[in-house]
Scaffold this motif. Sequence first.
Motif, short mmCIF file in Angstrom:
data_model
loop_
_atom_site.label_atom_id
_atom_site.label_comp_id
_atom_site.label_asym_id
_atom_site.label_seq_id
_atom_site.Cartn_x
_atom_site.Cartn_y
_atom_site.Cartn_z
N LEU A 181 0.83 -1.21 0.00
CA LEU A 181 0.00 0.00 0.00
C LEU A 181 0.87 1.26 0.00
CD1 LEU A 181 -2.77 -1.03 2.58
CD2 LEU A 181 -3.04 -0.76 0.11
N VAL A 182 1.95 1.23 0.77
CA VAL A 182 2.87 2.38 0.80
C VAL A 182 3.48 2.61 -0.58
CG1 VAL A 182 4.99 3.29 1.81
CG2 VAL A 182 3.35 2.05 3.25
N LYS A 183 3.88 1.53 -1.24
CA LYS A 183 4.50 1.63 -2.56
C LYS A 183 3.48 2.09 -3.60
CE LYS A 183 7.18 -1.88 -3.66
NZ LYS A 183 7.63 -3.29 -3.78
N LEU A 184 2.23 1.64 -3.49
CA LEU A 184 1.19 2.07 -4.42
C LEU A 184 0.96 3.57 -4.35
CD1 LEU A 184 -1.48 -0.79 -4.07
CD2 LEU A 184 -0.12 -0.27 -6.10
N LYS A 185 0.88 4.10 -3.14
CA LYS A 185 0.64 5.53 -2.99
C LYS A 185 1.83 6.35 -3.47
CE LYS A 185 -1.38 8.99 0.00
NZ LYS A 185 -2.18 9.23 1.21
N ALA A 186 3.03 5.84 -3.21
CA ALA A 186 4.23 6.58 -3.61
C ALA A 186 4.39 6.64 -5.12
CB ALA A 186 5.47 5.94 -2.97
N SER A 187 3.88 5.63 -5.82
CA SER A 187 4.07 5.55 -7.28
C SER A 187 2.81 5.89 -8.07
CB SER A 187 4.53 4.14 -7.65
OG SER A 187 3.54 3.17 -7.29
N ARG A 188 1.80 6.45 -7.45
CA ARG A 188 0.52 6.64 -8.14
C ARG A 188 0.60 7.66 -9.27
NH1 ARG A 188 -3.60 10.17 -4.38
NH2 ARG A 188 -2.28 12.02 -4.12
N ASN A 189 1.65 8.47 -9.32
CA ASN A 189 1.81 9.43 -10.42
C ASN A 189 2.66 8.87 -11.56
OD1 ASN A 189 0.31 11.63 -9.27
ND2 ASN A 189 2.02 11.97 -7.86
N ASN A 190 3.10 7.63 -11.40
CA ASN A 190 3.88 6.97 -12.45
C ASN A 190 3.19 5.66 -12.80
OD1 ASN A 190 5.87 5.23 -13.76
ND2 ASN A 190 7.38 6.80 -13.22
N GLN A 191 2.53 5.63 -13.94
CA GLN A 191 1.69 4.49 -14.29
C GLN A 191 2.47 3.18 -14.36
OE1 GLN A 191 -0.66 5.08 -17.83
NE2 GLN A 191 -1.28 2.94 -17.97
N GLU A 192 3.66 3.21 -14.94
CA GLU A 192 4.43 1.97 -15.09
C GLU A 192 4.92 1.44 -13.76
OE1 GLU A 192 7.93 0.16 -17.98
OE2 GLU A 192 7.51 2.32 -17.96
N GLU A 193 5.45 2.32 -12.91
CA GLU A 193 5.90 1.87 -11.59
C GLU A 193 4.73 1.35 -10.76
OE1 GLU A 193 8.07 4.86 -9.54
OE2 GLU A 193 9.59 5.11 -11.12
N TYR A 194 3.62 2.06 -10.85
CA TYR A 194 2.41 1.64 -10.12
C TYR A 194 1.97 0.25 -10.57
CZ TYR A 194 -2.46 1.91 -8.41
OH TYR A 194 -3.67 1.67 -7.81
N ALA A 195 2.01 0.01 -11.88
CA ALA A 195 1.57 -1.28 -12.41
C ALA A 195 2.44 -2.42 -11.90
CB ALA A 195 1.59 -1.25 -13.94
N GLN A 196 3.74 -2.16 -11.74
CA GLN A 196 4.63 -3.20 -11.21
C GLN A 196 4.24 -3.58 -9.78
OE1 GLN A 196 6.64 -4.72 -13.21
NE2 GLN A 196 6.28 -3.28 -14.89
N VAL A 197 3.85 -2.59 -9.00
CA VAL A 197 3.42 -2.87 -7.63
C VAL A 197 2.08 -3.62 -7.65
CG1 VAL A 197 2.91 -1.89 -5.36
CG2 VAL A 197 4.58 -0.77 -6.85
N VAL A 198 1.21 -3.25 -8.58
CA VAL A 198 -0.07 -3.94 -8.71
C VAL A 198 0.15 -5.42 -9.01
CG1 VAL A 198 -2.18 -4.14 -10.08
CG2 VAL A 198 -1.35 -1.88 -9.39
N HIS A 199 1.16 -5.73 -9.81
CA HIS A 199 1.47 -7.14 -10.10
C HIS A 199 1.88 -7.87 -8.81
CE1 HIS A 199 1.17 -7.75 -14.46
NE2 HIS A 199 1.51 -6.47 -14.60
N GLU A 200 2.53 -7.18 -7.91
CA GLU A 200 2.85 -7.80 -6.62
C GLU A 200 1.58 -8.06 -5.83
OE1 GLU A 200 6.14 -6.12 -4.36
OE2 GLU A 200 6.70 -4.89 -6.10
N VAL A 201 0.62 -7.13 -5.88
CA VAL A 201 -0.66 -7.35 -5.22
C VAL A 201 -1.38 -8.55 -5.82
CG1 VAL A 201 -2.93 -6.34 -4.71
CG2 VAL A 201 -0.87 -4.90 -4.65
N ILE A 202 -1.32 -8.66 -7.14
CA ILE A 202 -1.97 -9.78 -7.82
C ILE A 202 -1.32 -11.10 -7.41
CG2 ILE A 202 -2.30 -10.85 -10.09
CD1 ILE A 202 -2.57 -8.01 -11.23
N SER A 203 0.00 -11.11 -7.30
CA SER A 203 0.70 -12.33 -6.86
C SER A 203 0.28 -12.72 -5.45
CB SER A 203 2.21 -12.12 -6.92
OG SER A 203 2.63 -11.87 -8.25
#
Length: 576
Positions: A181-203
């Motif tokens: 959650l911390v990483k998602l909020k920190a990267s929410r202005n960068n779509q690609e970085e945010y998507a990488q964190v989302v993949h971790e959530v999916i895993s």
Amino acid sequence: MQTQTHQDFEQQQQYGAMIRSLSREKSAQIRDWQLFHNTAPLESIAPHLSLENLKTSWAYPRGVLDGIALRLRHSDAALHTSLAPEGMIESLIFEVLEQIRVESNCPDELKGCRKNTQTQFIAWMQQFIASGGVEGSIGLLLVTIFSTVWMKLNSQPIPQLMQDIVEATRAGIAQDMGPLLVKLKASRNNQEEYAQVVHEVISLASGLIAEEYRNNPSIRTKRKNQSATHLKIQWVPPHAGKVAVDFKSPASNSSEQHLLLKKSLEKYHVYNSSYDSESEAKKKIRPAQLATYQDQLNQEIAKQNIPWAKLIRIYQQIFSSQLPKRWQTTEAEGLLDRRYLIRAATSPLQPALHKQLTTTSKVNAKTTLLIDCSGSMKEQRVKIAACVDSLVRILEQAGIKTEVLGYSTSSWQGGRPFKEWRKNGQLPNPGRLNERAHWIFKDFDTNWRRSRAGIAALLRPEIYAESIDGEALIWAAERLQKTNNYHQTKNLLILFSDGCPMDRATIEANGEHFLKNHLIHAIKWCEKHTNLYLWGCGIGEELRPYFPNRLSWDTESGFTAKCLMNWAKELKTMKH
């Protein structure tokens, strides 16, 4: 023909304008309650923003429209597609979390927009819970993930009842989910970085689901729980359920796309074309019978109370184009014309010494009306003929040349080519197996008054059989292209149809998508040609998304007059 009322059309136009205004995407539009962007259906959209939600009582319409606009404004579609995972649950999590990101990035000055999207998201979550979506463990896990990420990115709480429902699950995943959650909020202005964190959530979610399945030995229970949860959220992964047509493959440039389209069209073949026909419809009818049809058509039009003069003016304005401004000389007022300076000195009372800039307009357009003469259209042939005859009359008096064509088959369920195929051993994938019939009700060179008998031939029941739409569309477009001054005029091709192509023998021998895919390729082929504008009227629900422009078909009282007026309003949206 399936009904799409003018009221539906206007509402979709209004919603589309609202999305374009906020998103700044001029190509965004809504057709048949489906979202289009850059002329293609937007296949990936979070389920709480589905346009189907607008028909429900719980949805917040402004939240749906604002959410779509923010998505188009703050999310790179190509990047999103390239990073999206496959799988039902994986793609759902990826889509919803991306939408949460773009909504949380709503500019501070758009406070109303932010409130609208938040209201819609909460309403969707509450509806999901109320409909039993959290009765299964997967549904409860998804709601927990969605609500937790939403609260973190928006710095807003969810309703207390929802918090109570997800509290136990949230506590169970807090250790693993907290850093994400911390990483998602920190990267929410960068779509690609945010998507990488989302993949971790999916895993993380996939691992929890797999672990629960391992702990539950009942395969039947697993499948039941998973299916039930999937059905609660209406979601189809973007990679599933697509029509297999080659022209949707990625291409690096327009020439490569053209080549792919050409290859796709070449895959369509005909078993035996020697029985195909192209003829004037009125020549196939006895004169006495044709006179009866014309009387019937005249009576139908006479009782419609059509405002001819008003409609002629409206259609003339639609198809008029302004010519460059010219000087109008020998005027009584305006700028002094220097060529007449001597006259001004010698004859100061002479009034015709001035000049003015004038604007003139010219109607320069041609229209082909292509009628689907399949069996399902037979019941409405009188209404169709009345609309066609009236439209041709109006367009001609507005200075627009017209042609009226039709298509069907000469027999049912295959005819002679089908019999030959069966006699020769029924080889697989034989191609089109019926006898194609193309009808000419009016050509460009015949005026409306002389062609009325030909248009009345639309009332003949015997011409209505099966339909091979793709070939007819290309035939009509090629006839239009062969006319004089094609490249200097605006050329409209309007297809009147009520559904997919239907030739039973061909479909049974080649597969159910053989004729439909060829029609889709033909539509794309038409779109590739400059100065050609393709419209559909009454198009069946399955094919509507593929038509770039559509005219409404309303069966209320005063049918013909109302249709002509509605079509005029809809044609005004055509890009010049």
